[in-house]
Design an enzyme around this catalytic site. Sequence first.
Site, PDB file in Angstrom:
ATOM      1  N   ARG A   1      70.247  98.524  63.439  1.00  0.00           N
ATOM      2  CA  ARG A   1      69.463  98.089  62.280  1.00  0.00           C
ATOM      3  C   ARG A   1      69.310  99.205  61.253  1.00  0.00           C
ATOM      4  NH1 ARG A   1      68.362  93.183  60.762  1.00  0.00           N
ATOM      5  NH2 ARG A   1      66.125  93.471  60.388  1.00  0.00           N
ATOM      6  N   ASN A  14      73.236  87.390  61.092  1.00  0.00           N
ATOM      7  CA  ASN A  14      72.835  88.644  60.459  1.00  0.00           C
ATOM      8  C   ASN A  14      73.864  89.722  60.772  1.00  0.00           C
ATOM      9  OD1 ASN A  14      71.427  91.168  59.838  1.00  0.00           O
ATOM     10  ND2 ASN A  14      69.591  89.915  59.701  1.00  0.00           N
ATOM     11  N   ASN A  61      60.599  87.434  54.469  1.00  0.00           N
ATOM     12  CA  ASN A  61      59.990  88.636  53.911  1.00  0.00           C
ATOM     13  C   ASN A  61      60.346  88.725  52.433  1.00  0.00           C
ATOM     14  OD1 ASN A  61      59.267  89.276  56.581  1.00  0.00           O
ATOM     15  ND2 ASN A  61      61.094  90.505  56.893  1.00  0.00           N
ATOM     16  N   GLY A 109      58.590  94.298  53.931  1.00  0.00           N
ATOM     17  CA  GLY A 109      59.703  94.648  54.794  1.00  0.00           C
ATOM     18  C   GLY A 109      61.039  94.069  54.386  1.00  0.00           C
ATOM     19  N   HIS A 162      67.638  89.057  46.867  1.00  0.00           N
ATOM     20  CA  HIS A 162      68.179  87.695  46.822  1.00  0.00           C
ATOM     21  C   HIS A 162      67.393  86.812  47.794  1.00  0.00           C
ATOM     22  CE1 HIS A 162      71.922  85.149  46.011  1.00  0.00           C
ATOM     23  NE2 HIS A 162      71.127  84.393  46.759  1.00  0.00           N
ATOM     24  N   HIS A 192      66.126  84.743  50.536  1.00  0.00           N
ATOM     25  CA  HIS A 192      66.656  84.449  51.864  1.00  0.00           C
ATOM     26  C   HIS A 192      65.510  84.440  52.868  1.00  0.00           C
ATOM     27  CE1 HIS A 192      66.261  88.822  52.114  1.00  0.00           C
ATOM     28  NE2 HIS A 192      66.359  88.721  53.441  1.00  0.00           N
ATOM     29  N   GLN A 241      64.996  84.163  57.525  1.00  0.00           N
ATOM     30  CA  GLN A 241      65.706  84.471  58.761  1.00  0.00           C
ATOM     31  C   GLN A 241      65.256  83.551  59.891  1.00  0.00           C
ATOM     32  OE1 GLN A 241      66.216  88.871  59.399  1.00  0.00           O
ATOM     33  NE2 GLN A 241      64.906  89.024  57.597  1.00  0.00           N
ATOM     34  N   GLY A 273      47.525  97.595  52.664  1.00  0.00           N
ATOM     35  CA  GLY A 273      48.272  98.088  53.810  1.00  0.00           C
ATOM     36  C   GLY A 273      47.487  97.971  55.109  1.00  0.00           C
ATOM     37  N   PHE A 296      42.600 102.019  61.312  1.00  0.00           N
ATOM     38  CA  PHE A 296      41.530 101.155  61.807  1.00  0.00           C
ATOM     39  C   PHE A 296      42.096  99.867  62.368  1.00  0.00           C
ATOM     40  CE2 PHE A 296      38.512  97.675  61.131  1.00  0.00           C
ATOM     41  CZ  PHE A 296      37.426  98.145  61.856  1.00  0.00           C
TER      42      PHE A 296
END
Length: 343
Positions: free
Chosen positions: A20, A76, A153, A159, A164, A166, A168, A311, A315
Amino acid sequence: MPEIRKDPITGRWVVFSPERLQRPNQFSGQEELSLEGGVNPFISGNESFTPPEVFAIREAGTEANKPGWKVRVVPNRFPALRVEGELNKEAVGFYDKMNGIGAHEVVIETSDPTLALEEQPLSGIVDVLKAYRARMLDLMKDSRFKFLMVFKNVGAQAGASQKHAHSQVMALPVIPLVLKEKLLPCRDYFALKDRNLYEDILRNEIKGKERMVYENAGYGIMCPFASRFPFEVLLLPKQQRADFHSCTDHELVLLADALQKVLLAYRTGLNVPSYNLILHTAPLRHGRKDQWHTLDFDFRWHIEILPRMAGIAGFEFGTGFHINSVLPEEAARFLRQVKSATS
């Protein structure tokens, strides 16, 4: 070959997939996707830059792996899991591991690189949903797989590695803890009250209205009472179905409408935020004895959309709690106003 290892403390599985690291990243500061001469492999005419398609919705008379497609699904190129091989479960001293067997496919939602999912005509969104359903129906035939998921995503914070449009589709050989944490309360609630937990949530939210964002004949969209992220939404079908792949064409049309409404509200009101879209569906049964006989009645497939405007830090990781700066009632009110202004 990817590898899956189990944490003996939490029971959580971790996928190790070094290849990856080779993925191109369009959000790394490059203007164009850097892949074989800087081309975008997802546009019409560049079909040779992807693995051969496993499914496509095409114009009549066009050939596989050639222009003329509306939605195209390909393996993929940098998969987290691989179809080829055997699980080979084994102990490594005290620990457990298996080969990273599964499926990892990319749904190219349009040949137009400038068009987001929600900007497509309704029929285009329906085609994307039909592609999800078709791939699930095919992948579920493999007895090695226990769990199917669809996710999308959008944006660097969520991430995504490419702009484009798409999504998954993945198949896993184990049921993840995230789904188990949903399944077990649904089972217990049904055993106690003889009612579906998601049905009761939907009825309560429709009746109260303050956290509802949109409703049509088939679906309700709400900001959950305990939303983890600002403007998070939960999309629930009104028809009881544990499995997404059992949806009818008409139900997919209504789903496309609901998705388009909320994603356009995000685009307009939140200035095109990064987000994660996750479709949760029941685990594959394959005659498995560890699934209970009420699962088709106590669990309901659903979609979560999580804008990534804040984000996750120490914590959240340390406690499992989330700090949300926007109450769901305020978020829903805002999204309703934006939707009304743009309708």
